[in-house]
Design a protein around this motif. Structure first.
Motif, PDB file in Angstrom:
ATOM      1  N   SER A 370     -19.863  47.116  -5.143  1.00 53.96           N
ATOM      2  CA  SER A 370     -19.284  46.366  -6.255  1.00 53.96           C
ATOM      3  C   SER A 370     -19.597  44.878  -6.162  1.00 53.96           C
ATOM      4  O   SER A 370     -19.362  44.130  -7.119  1.00 53.96           O
ATOM      5  N   GLY A 371     -20.119  44.427  -5.006  1.00 54.95           N
ATOM      6  CA  GLY A 371     -20.464  43.020  -4.821  1.00 54.95           C
ATOM      7  C   GLY A 371     -19.265  42.111  -4.752  1.00 54.95           C
ATOM      8  O   GLY A 371     -19.375  40.909  -5.011  1.00 54.95           O
ATOM      9  N   ALA A 372     -18.089  42.660  -4.370  1.00 57.24           N
ATOM     10  CA  ALA A 372     -16.859  41.871  -4.366  1.00 57.24           C
ATOM     11  C   ALA A 372     -16.353  41.550  -2.978  1.00 57.24           C
ATOM     12  O   ALA A 372     -15.266  40.979  -2.836  1.00 57.24           O
ATOM     13  N   GLY A 373     -17.118  41.910  -1.955  1.00 60.63           N
ATOM     14  CA  GLY A 373     -16.647  41.633  -0.609  1.00 60.63           C
ATOM     15  C   GLY A 373     -17.631  42.091   0.433  1.00 60.63           C
ATOM     16  O   GLY A 373     -18.713  42.608   0.134  1.00 60.63           O
ATOM     17  N   LEU A 374     -17.229  41.914   1.686  1.00 66.66           N
ATOM     18  CA  LEU A 374     -18.056  42.235   2.839  1.00 66.66           C
ATOM     19  C   LEU A 374     -17.254  43.113   3.788  1.00 66.66           C
ATOM     20  O   LEU A 374     -16.026  43.199   3.699  1.00 66.66           O
ATOM     21  N   ALA A 375     -17.939  43.753   4.731  1.00 68.16           N
ATOM     22  CA  ALA A 375     -17.258  44.635   5.658  1.00 68.16           C
ATOM     23  C   ALA A 375     -18.006  44.682   6.973  1.00 68.16           C
ATOM     24  O   ALA A 375     -19.232  44.503   7.016  1.00 68.16           O
ATOM     25  N   MET A 376     -17.263  44.935   8.041  1.00 73.40           N
ATOM     26  CA  MET A 376     -17.849  45.151   9.356  1.00 73.40           C
ATOM     27  C   MET A 376     -16.874  45.961  10.199  1.00 73.40           C
ATOM     28  O   MET A 376     -15.673  46.020   9.905  1.00 73.40           O
ATOM     29  N   THR A 377     -17.402  46.598  11.223  1.00 73.96           N
ATOM     30  CA  THR A 377     -16.546  47.334  12.144  1.00 73.96           C
ATOM     31  C   THR A 377     -15.950  46.357  13.154  1.00 73.96           C
ATOM     32  O   THR A 377     -16.461  45.243  13.346  1.00 73.96           O
ATOM     33  N   PRO A 378     -14.880  46.745  13.847  1.00 74.17           N
ATOM     34  CA  PRO A 378     -14.323  45.867  14.878  1.00 74.17           C
ATOM     35  C   PRO A 378     -15.336  45.485  15.955  1.00 74.17           C
ATOM     36  O   PRO A 378     -15.304  44.362  16.463  1.00 74.17           O
ATOM     37  N   ASP A 379     -16.251  46.387  16.291  1.00 65.99           N
ATOM     38  CA  ASP A 379     -17.261  46.072  17.301  1.00 65.99           C
ATOM     39  C   ASP A 379     -18.207  44.968  16.840  1.00 65.99           C
ATOM     40  O   ASP A 379     -18.747  44.215  17.658  1.00 65.99           O
ATOM     41  N   GLN A 380     -18.427  44.867  15.531  1.00 63.65           N
ATOM     42  CA  GLN A 380     -19.324  43.845  14.998  1.00 63.65           C
ATOM     43  C   GLN A 380     -18.625  42.509  14.787  1.00 63.65           C
ATOM     44  O   GLN A 380     -19.294  41.488  14.603  1.00 63.65           O
ATOM     45  N   ALA A 381     -17.304  42.505  14.801  1.00 62.80           N
ATOM     46  CA  ALA A 381     -16.531  41.320  14.407  1.00 62.80           C
ATOM     47  C   ALA A 381     -16.357  40.351  15.563  1.00 62.80           C
ATOM     48  O   ALA A 381     -15.279  40.236  16.152  1.00 62.80           O
ATOM     49  N   ASP A 382     -17.433  39.627  15.881  1.00 62.50           N
ATOM     50  CA  ASP A 382     -17.315  38.557  16.869  1.00 62.50           C
ATOM     51  C   ASP A 382     -17.250  37.215  16.142  1.00 62.50           C
ATOM     52  O   ASP A 382     -17.287  37.153  14.902  1.00 62.50           O
ATOM     53  N   GLY A 383     -17.176  36.122  16.889  1.00 57.47           N
ATOM     54  CA  GLY A 383     -17.038  34.803  16.288  1.00 57.47           C
ATOM     55  C   GLY A 383     -18.134  34.467  15.287  1.00 57.47           C
ATOM     56  O   GLY A 383     -17.852  34.121  14.128  1.00 57.47           O
ATOM     57  N   PRO A 384     -19.417  34.545  15.679  1.00 56.39           N
ATOM     58  CA  PRO A 384     -20.489  34.187  14.746  1.00 56.39           C
ATOM     59  C   PRO A 384     -20.515  35.058  13.499  1.00 56.39           C
ATOM     60  O   PRO A 384     -20.758  34.572  12.391  1.00 56.39           O
ATOM     61  N   ALA A 385     -20.273  36.379  13.646  1.00 57.61           N
ATOM     62  CA  ALA A 385     -20.334  37.282  12.501  1.00 57.61           C
ATOM     63  C   ALA A 385     -19.221  36.983  11.497  1.00 57.61           C
ATOM     64  O   ALA A 385     -19.458  36.937  10.282  1.00 57.61           O
ATOM     65  N   VAL A 386     -18.012  36.766  11.994  1.00 62.21           N
ATOM     66  CA  VAL A 386     -16.902  36.488  11.090  1.00 62.21           C
ATOM     67  C   VAL A 386     -17.075  35.113  10.446  1.00 62.21           C
ATOM     68  O   VAL A 386     -16.784  34.936   9.258  1.00 62.21           O
TER      69      VAL A 386
END
Length: 439
Positions: A370-386
């Motif tokens: 829908s182009g209305a947001g982003l997503a990642m898994t907890p394993d991907q959610a480090d400082g630079p990614a967030v």
């Protein structure tokens, strides 16, 4: 008419049904909510009438015990629930269906154990309550299959009420499709066997209505209803977060774009759990410390104490009323829960989901399509990614425009008040006489 509401036994699922229950009440209908005893306060504090059914223990205690006793096979399935299930989370039309071994594993190792854990202990009480009161309509939360059995036992119309994307209908359709291609004698259906066993005790014959309801009520926009059933009734998501107080700091306009980051329920709740370790959360806060924003970080008390000091651009709070805070936000980061997700959609706020929930991959795919947001898994959610995701949420006009469009679409959907009139007509058409009492 009389309406019996049967939530899945978690507080957030009770909250999901409150707006519709009240719409039926204000339309002049009698409404009762049948729930586990530990949810009675959640129901009565919403001004609704509760009927206790099931065990005296809490859902958390029962879940923890059953998980300790579960088989190694089921435990392994929980550790890697999405392995090989990519087709289940594909939002496109014409997707490939899951194969037999894949979908059977999901049903037998994940769906059925959870269904039994949540329904077996309340089934007899619920049927007794339904027979005593004789509802005309039963609304049961997704996965609260006992509600369907109770409805059929008393000849009531019944509907399944979704709280998220409908991954369970997809799963059932894939299972039946794969099962049809199996040789005779090699077509086990553990979910049917379980439901058929309970239904037979109360004189009810099995039908797929016990799995999916006579019709489905869906509170999300079209982009989040891939291959919806023809009998799906869309309804506006209306937030109810339980008792809440507007914080004083919300009265002043933020000096910088406001971003809400929440990883629990919108009110302080013992069920809240973080998808990220505290150390990772601290790393994320350091990574976004120089971003021009007012970050409102809502955490349960234990996590709040562990986090300790936060950067100058961060306001640490224990709970916030989502429906009041989100309209003031430029973005939201959350764990993919029903209320965070639905409120963000309703208010047109770009969102970043960080979740490990079973339905998260399909929710992720629909959100990103829908182009209305982003997503990642907890394993991907480090400082630079967030940090990179936050900067995009705050700076990408297309994301903001798409989120706003989804908000307008949601507000154009039928309200719970509108749906109440439709439900009255459907209940009158679908009602049948009660079946014999059975054993």
């Amino acid at each position: 008419m009389r309406v019996l509401v049967v939530p899945f036994p978690w507080k957030a699922h009770v909250f999901n049904l409150v707006p519709l229950a009240w719409s039926l009440r204000t339309a002049g209908h009698e409404v009762r909510v049948a729930c586990w005893p530990d949810l009675l306060e959640a129901v009565t504090s919403a001004g609704l009438t509760a009927v206790p059914v099931g065990p005296g223990e809490t859902a958390q205690v029962r879940t923890q015990r059953d998980r300790r006793q579960s088989s190694d096979r089921a435990a392994a399935a929980r550790r890697a629930p999405q392995q090989g299930l990519e087709a289940l989370f594909d939002p496109r039309a014409g997707r490939e269906r899951l194969g037999w071994e894949q979908v059977r594993r999901v049903v037998e190792d994940l769906v059925l154990p959870q269904a039994r854990r949540s329904n077996d202990s309340m089934m007899e009480d619920l049927i007794a309550a339904a027979r005593a009161w004789r509802p005309d309509l039963v609304l049961w939360g997704a996965k609260a299959f006992a509600g369907a059995v109770a409805a059929e036992a008393v000849g009531a119309a019944h509907a399944r009420v979704l709280y998220s994307v409908d991954v369970y209908t997809r799963m059932r359709e894939d299972f039946l499709n794969a099962r049809a291609g199996r040789p005779p004698g090699q077509r086990p259906d553990a979910l049917r066997d379980w439901l058929e066993g309970w239904a037979g005790r109360f004189g009810v014959e099995f039908s797929e209505d016990l799995v999916g309801g006579q019709f489905t009520i869906a509170p999300l926009p079209g982009a989040f209803r891939p291959d919806a059933r023809a009998d799906t009734l869309p309804v506006q998501f209306v937030p109810y977060n339980g008792p809440a107080v507007v914080p004083g700091w919300l009265a002043a306009a933020p000096a910088a774009p406001r971003v809400l980051m929440t990883f629990g329920d919108s009110v302080d709740d013992a069920q809240a759990r973080l998808p990220l370790p505290v150390e990772r959360l601290q790393q994320i806060l350091r990574a976004v410390a120089d971003v021009e924003m007012e970050l409102v970080l809502a955490l349960p008390p234990d996590a709040r104490r562990e986090v300790g000091q936060v950067p100058a651009n961060t306001r640490l709070v224990d709970s916030v009323p989502l429906a009041e805070v989100l309209p003031t936000c430029a973005a939201v980061v959350h764990h993919g829960g029903t209320w965070s997700f639905g409120c963000a959609l309703r208010h047109g706020v770009p969102q970043l989901l960080i979740s490990r929930a079973f339905d998260a991959p399909l929710k992720f795919a629909c959100l990103q399509a829908s182009g209305a947001g982003l997503a990642m898994t907890p394993d991907q959610a480090d400082g630079p990614a967030v940090r990179a995701a936050l900067l995009r949420l705050l700076g990408d006009p297309a994301l903001r425009a798409n989120a706003a469009a989804l908000g307008k679409e949601m507000l154009a959907m039928p309200s719970p008040n509108d749906l109440a009139h439709t439900l009255q007509d459907l209940a009158a058409a679908r009602r049948a006489g009660p079946v014999p009492a059975g054993r």
